[in-house]
Enzyme design. Sequence first.
Site: not given
Ligand SMILES: NC(=O)c1ccc[n+]([C@@H]2O[C@H](COP(=O)([O-])OP(=O)(O)OC[C@H]3O[C@@H](n4cnc5c(N)ncnc54)[C@H](O)[C@@H]3O)[C@@H](O)[C@H]2O)c1
Length: 276
Positions: A141, A154
């Site tokens: 991130s 986070y």
């Molecule tokens: N959305 C954003 O703005 C953003 C920005 C920077 C980084 N990220 C990172 O990108 C990645 C994906 O985020 P996203 O936005 O798609 O999130 P999201 O919440 O849309 O999806 C996350 C997925 O991970 C699964 N999950 C949660 N806990 C879990 C576990 N213990 N084991 C296995 N699966 C698990 C959930 O069921 C879900 O399907 C994450 O690592 C997040 O930190 C997201």
Amino acid sequence: MAVRSEREQVVLVTGAANGIGAAIAELAVARGHRVMLTDVDEVAVVSRAGSLGSRAAACVLDIRSPEGWTRAFEAAEADFGRVDVLVNNAGITHTGVTRDLRSRHHRDIVEVNLLGTITGVCAALERMTAQGHGHIINICSMTSFLPLPGYATYCASKYGLRAFHHSVAIEERDGPLDFTIIHPPSTRTGMLEQEMADPSCAIAFAEKSYAPQRIAQAVVDAIATKPVEVVFPPLAGRVQRIAGVFPRLMRRVLPLAEARGLRRRERLLPHPATDR
Ligand SMILES: NC(=O)c1ccc[n+]([C@@H]2O[C@H](COP(=O)([O-])OP(=O)(O)OC[C@H]3O[C@@H](n4cnc5c(N)ncnc54)[C@H](O)[C@@H]3O)[C@@H](O)[C@H]2O)c1
């Protein structure tokens, strides 16, 4: 060892039922890869994989579980013969400022984002080294560079993940594995919707957000090009990476960004009276 073309990769993606992980799985299949989608949400991940055809399969995996990792690798090996690329994407957040979150929320974030990902990297190191090749892509991130209000634990989990990632990559520099870390900015997924509901996360709305498909493009491109580190947006991301090193500067700049985020969040929120 034969060099595999981009079309022949077997990719294991975590957190693939939703958001960025689902977009990565979809694009990877579209580009000819075979994908083992994994997620803690079994029903959702089976359904997601079912929509992607015969080049996709699903396995339940809570990334905090070492036994779960063994089962997921075994499932991929049984269906597709091997795992060439691991995309460690699963992550969570609990919104709120530090003093308002319960200790279990702080622990949850670290256990999933940092310890869960470390568990996966350790599982992959062993199996990929034994097979003589492999590529570990960690989804981190932009918060790994920036101390952001509303995101303390986070940010800490992602700072920690970046330090871990690069340390392991250096340890393994003479081995057969490749390492890439990718830093998405605000991305329009369920996580961002969760942040929209809480004004303490207003900073997430200070800059433009991206579609998950855009992040997926960078990730799937990285399977072929193997960059060391990718930031978003390419230029502003580099500036943010440097700015985060200076906490005094951050204390001046971030309240202004937070105020802008609050204004933009207010505009993005649904307004029932005018939206009808
Ligand atoms: N959305 C954003 O703005 C953003 C920005 C920077 C980084 N990220 C990172 O990108 C990645 C994906 O985020 P996203 O936005 O798609 O999130 P999201 O919440 O849309 O999806 C996350 C997925 O991970 C699964 N999950 C949660 N806990 C879990 C576990 N213990 N084991 C296995 N699966 C698990 C959930 O069921 C879900 O399907 C994450 O690592 C997040 O930190 C997201």
